[in-house]
Design an enzyme around this catalytic site. Sequence first.
Site, PDB file in Angstrom:
ATOM      1  N   ASP A  46      51.925  12.598  17.223  1.00  0.00           N
ATOM      2  CA  ASP A  46      51.800  11.243  16.703  1.00  0.00           C
ATOM      3  C   ASP A  46      51.575  10.334  17.917  1.00  0.00           C
ATOM      4  O   ASP A  46      51.684  10.784  19.068  1.00  0.00           O
ATOM      5  CB  ASP A  46      53.073  10.870  15.950  1.00  0.00           C
TER       6      ASP A  46
ATOM      7  N   ASP B 211      52.307   6.160  18.103  1.00  0.00           N
ATOM      8  CA  ASP B 211      53.352   5.144  18.241  1.00  0.00           C
ATOM      9  C   ASP B 211      54.741   5.764  18.188  1.00  0.00           C
ATOM     10  O   ASP B 211      55.071   6.487  17.251  1.00  0.00           O
ATOM     11  CB  ASP B 211      53.237   4.111  17.107  1.00  0.00           C
TER      12      ASP B 211
ATOM     13  N   ASP C 219      57.953  10.896  15.587  1.00  0.00           N
ATOM     14  CA  ASP C 219      59.154  10.080  15.761  1.00  0.00           C
ATOM     15  C   ASP C 219      59.618   9.393  14.486  1.00  0.00           C
ATOM     16  O   ASP C 219      60.667   8.740  14.485  1.00  0.00           O
ATOM     17  CB  ASP C 219      58.910   8.994  16.826  1.00  0.00           C
TER      18      ASP C 219
END
Length: 251
Positions: A28, A30, A189
Amino acid sequence: MTAPTGENSTESSLSLATLAPLQAVLFDVDGTLCDSDPLHYYAFREMLLEIGYNGGVPVDEEWFIKTIAGKHNDDIASALFPDDQERGLKFCDDKEAMFRRLVKEQLKPIDGVYKVKKWIEDRGLKRAAVTNAPRLNGELIIEILGLKDFFDLLIIGSECERAKPNPDPYLKALELLKVSKEHTFIFEDSASGIKAGVAAGMPVVGLATRNPPHVLMEAKPAFLIKDYEDPKLWAALDDIDKKSGATTTTV
């Protein structure tokens, strides 16, 4: 102090060692490559304050995590302006422009990300960035972090049939990289991202960068780490190396 995982390091290592020989690692963007959530939160808070959202009371981080973190802008627009999707999408576009201005000044990589980058490069593994963020955001972050030449692909959720938490973006990455889900794992995250990776059939290493560990664990990651320096991660990667070496010698 590492984030609680709900399983011990041996179990964590084994959950990745079964992937040997490893073919690819997916990331991922961000909150996974960089600690960008505070910048997103700041932009949302300030812009919502300007329009008098929530009665003029600034939104807090708990609201941000529940309503915004890891979600696609279409869903965010619907949550913020349920009766006016067009206004919501315009607001999100303006917010992303503000975020990109902030990113150029304040972006910080997650600790250890370049160490993991070298590990992946040294083993000749394929790699892709997979994000629900707009393409402009993803490209800018990757460029600022100096990872433009590292990634083979950048997959954007809105360019797939369905964005995360659906598996489509990760399945697209597998297809374009020409790798197997049985030999690939993911770094994520957010609960939304973890759910997408799990739904795509791959183990997900969750980063407890900003989101509460108990929320991430509900999405069923293989295990959680604090950052890429976490000894738990390197024990797991070492086990992949050991099993890959054993596999190579027996072929």
